[in-house]
Design a protein around this motif. Structure first.
Motif, PDB file in Angstrom:
ATOM      1  N   CYS A 115       6.220  -0.601  -3.273  1.00  0.00           N
ATOM      2  CA  CYS A 115       6.596  -0.951  -4.708  1.00  0.00           C
ATOM      3  C   CYS A 115       7.031   0.277  -5.439  1.00  0.00           C
ATOM      4  CB  CYS A 115       5.552  -1.606  -5.613  1.00  0.00           C
ATOM      5  SG  CYS A 115       4.638  -2.704  -4.376  1.00  0.00           S
TER       6      CYS A 115
ATOM      7  N   ASN B 131      11.796  -2.146  -2.970  1.00  0.00           N
ATOM      8  CA  ASN B 131      10.267  -1.951  -2.547  1.00  0.00           C
ATOM      9  C   ASN B 131       9.541  -1.489  -0.795  1.00  0.00           C
ATOM     10  OD1 ASN B 131      10.224  -2.949  -5.037  1.00  0.00           O
ATOM     11  ND2 ASN B 131       9.980  -5.515  -4.629  1.00  0.00           N
ATOM     12  N   ALA B 132      11.441  -2.003  -0.279  1.00  0.00           N
ATOM     13  CA  ALA B 132      11.209  -1.187   0.907  1.00  0.00           C
ATOM     14  C   ALA B 132      10.056  -0.423   1.226  1.00  0.00           C
ATOM     15  CB  ALA B 132      12.939  -0.770   1.803  1.00  0.00           C
TER      16      ALA B 132
ATOM     17  N   GLY C 103       8.704  -8.126  -6.553  1.00  0.00           N
ATOM     18  CA  GLY C 103       9.690  -8.660  -5.210  1.00  0.00           C
ATOM     19  C   GLY C 103       8.237  -8.548  -4.127  1.00  0.00           C
ATOM     20  N   ALA C 104       8.902  -9.286  -3.365  1.00  0.00           N
ATOM     21  CA  ALA C 104       8.212  -8.737  -1.650  1.00  0.00           C
ATOM     22  C   ALA C 104       8.031  -7.258  -1.438  1.00  0.00           C
ATOM     23  CB  ALA C 104       8.328  -9.667  -0.649  1.00  0.00           C
ATOM     24  N   ASN C 105       7.038  -6.988  -1.606  1.00  0.00           N
ATOM     25  CA  ASN C 105       7.044  -5.156  -0.918  1.00  0.00           C
ATOM     26  C   ASN C 105       7.487  -5.526   0.894  1.00  0.00           C
ATOM     27  OD1 ASN C 105       6.134  -3.105  -0.322  1.00  0.00           O
ATOM     28  ND2 ASN C 105       3.645  -3.337  -0.689  1.00  0.00           N
ATOM     29  N   GLY C 106       8.097  -4.362   0.833  1.00  0.00           N
ATOM     30  CA  GLY C 106       8.826  -4.133   2.351  1.00  0.00           C
ATOM     31  C   GLY C 106      10.274  -4.572   1.878  1.00  0.00           C
ATOM     32  N   THR C 107      10.368  -5.023   1.304  1.00  0.00           N
ATOM     33  CA  THR C 107      12.470  -5.550   1.204  1.00  0.00           C
ATOM     34  C   THR C 107      12.794  -5.083  -0.107  1.00  0.00           C
ATOM     35  OG1 THR C 107      11.624  -7.599   0.500  1.00  0.00           O
ATOM     36  CG2 THR C 107      11.653  -7.273   2.765  1.00  0.00           C
ATOM     37  N   GLY C 108      14.123  -4.891  -0.186  1.00  0.00           N
ATOM     38  CA  GLY C 108      15.163  -4.291  -0.644  1.00  0.00           C
ATOM     39  C   GLY C 108      14.364  -3.383  -1.308  1.00  0.00           C
TER      40      GLY C 108
ATOM     41  N   CYS D 218       4.980  -6.844  -4.699  1.00  0.00           N
ATOM     42  CA  CYS D 218       5.139  -6.290  -5.997  1.00  0.00           C
ATOM     43  C   CYS D 218       5.536  -6.623  -6.565  1.00  0.00           C
ATOM     44  CB  CYS D 218       6.380  -5.122  -5.649  1.00  0.00           C
ATOM     45  SG  CYS D 218       5.968  -4.289  -4.106  1.00  0.00           S
TER      46      CYS D 218
END
Length: 248
Positions: free
Chosen positions: A162, A158-159, A151-156, A148
């Motif tokens: 995005c 961006n869970a 940051g990375a997709n699927g975490t934080g 995203c």
């Protein structure tokens, strides 16, 4: 003597209280313009109202959008030096289709939007009106991207896909110093509480408040009578004295 002193003290307290209170009598926001992604000619729902929406929902949660809710008015007994709310801006981030067929009123996204907020306050029975303008840039990110924009997709944040970015390009603050009678006031509107940008997670909403504060600076010297007015009063006084002498 004690009674006379106590009465004088009470009168002074009442005068001070009157000088240090204000009322928010009205506040309203409207989205005056918006541009669609890629120069789209599709209508942007809500232009001219307090909420603007876009997008063809993919999860049954409704379109994305911006909103502004003005504070409930009248808001009385605002004390000097105490911050008060004029309203709240909110970004509603829902899952929407960024590609594929669209019908009129279903934009994939927007690039920018402008909000105007009009508000009126009352100081000692005198109404004063103001307006502030806010320009936003919008970044509608693709939930399918592996990485995203922040940051990375699927975490934080961006869970769930995005997060989308809202940047405040113009943040109209306001500072006004004004006089009512023999009293001097200042009014400061700090603008929306967005330093640079906000990120809103998919399916969530993020808000920022518009606040203000007014200050009673103090009493000032009465406005002196213009020289011409003083001469006129002197002349009238002289005529009155002359008339009394003739009458006598």
């Amino acid at each position: 003597m004690f009674t006379r002193f106590a009465f004088a003290g009470a009168a002074l307290l009442l005068t001070t209280a009157a000088a240090n209170a204000a009322s928010l009598t009205s506040v309203g926001g409207s989205w005056t313009s918006a541009s669609a992604e890629g120069g789209s000619v599709y209508d942007l729902g809500g232009v001219g109202s307090d909420r603007i929406i876009w997008g063809n929902p993919t999860r049954g949660t409704g379109p994305s959008g911006y909103g502004f809710a003005g504070a409930d008015t009248p808001l009385d007994d605002i004390t000097q030096g105490t911050r008060f709310s004029l309203g709240t801006f909110t970004h509603y981030n829902n899952a929407i289709a960024t590609t594929g067929s669209r019908t009129k009123g279903q934009q994939a996204s927007i690039d920018s939007a402008q909000l105007r907020v009009d508000y009126s306050l009352n100081f000692e029975g005198e109404a004063r009106s103001y307006s502030s303008t806010f320009d936003f840039a919008h970044d509608e990110t693709r939930n399918q991207d592996a990485v995203c924009a922040n940051g990375a997709n699927g975490t934080g944040i961006n869970a769930g896909g995005c997060a989308d970015k809202v940047t405040l390009l113009r943040n109209d603050s306001l500072s006004d110093t004004f006089r009512i009678g023999d009293r001097l006031y200042t009014l400061d509107i700090t603008g929306l509480g967005i330093d640079d940008a906000i990120w809103t997670a998919e399916g969530k909403q993020t808000s920022a408040g518009l606040t203000g504060v007014f200050t009673y600076v103090g009493d000032v010297a009465p406005i002196p009578l213009p020289a011409g007015g003083a001469l006129l009063l002197g002349a009238l006084g002289g005529l009155g004295l002359l008339r009394r002498r003739k009458t006598a």
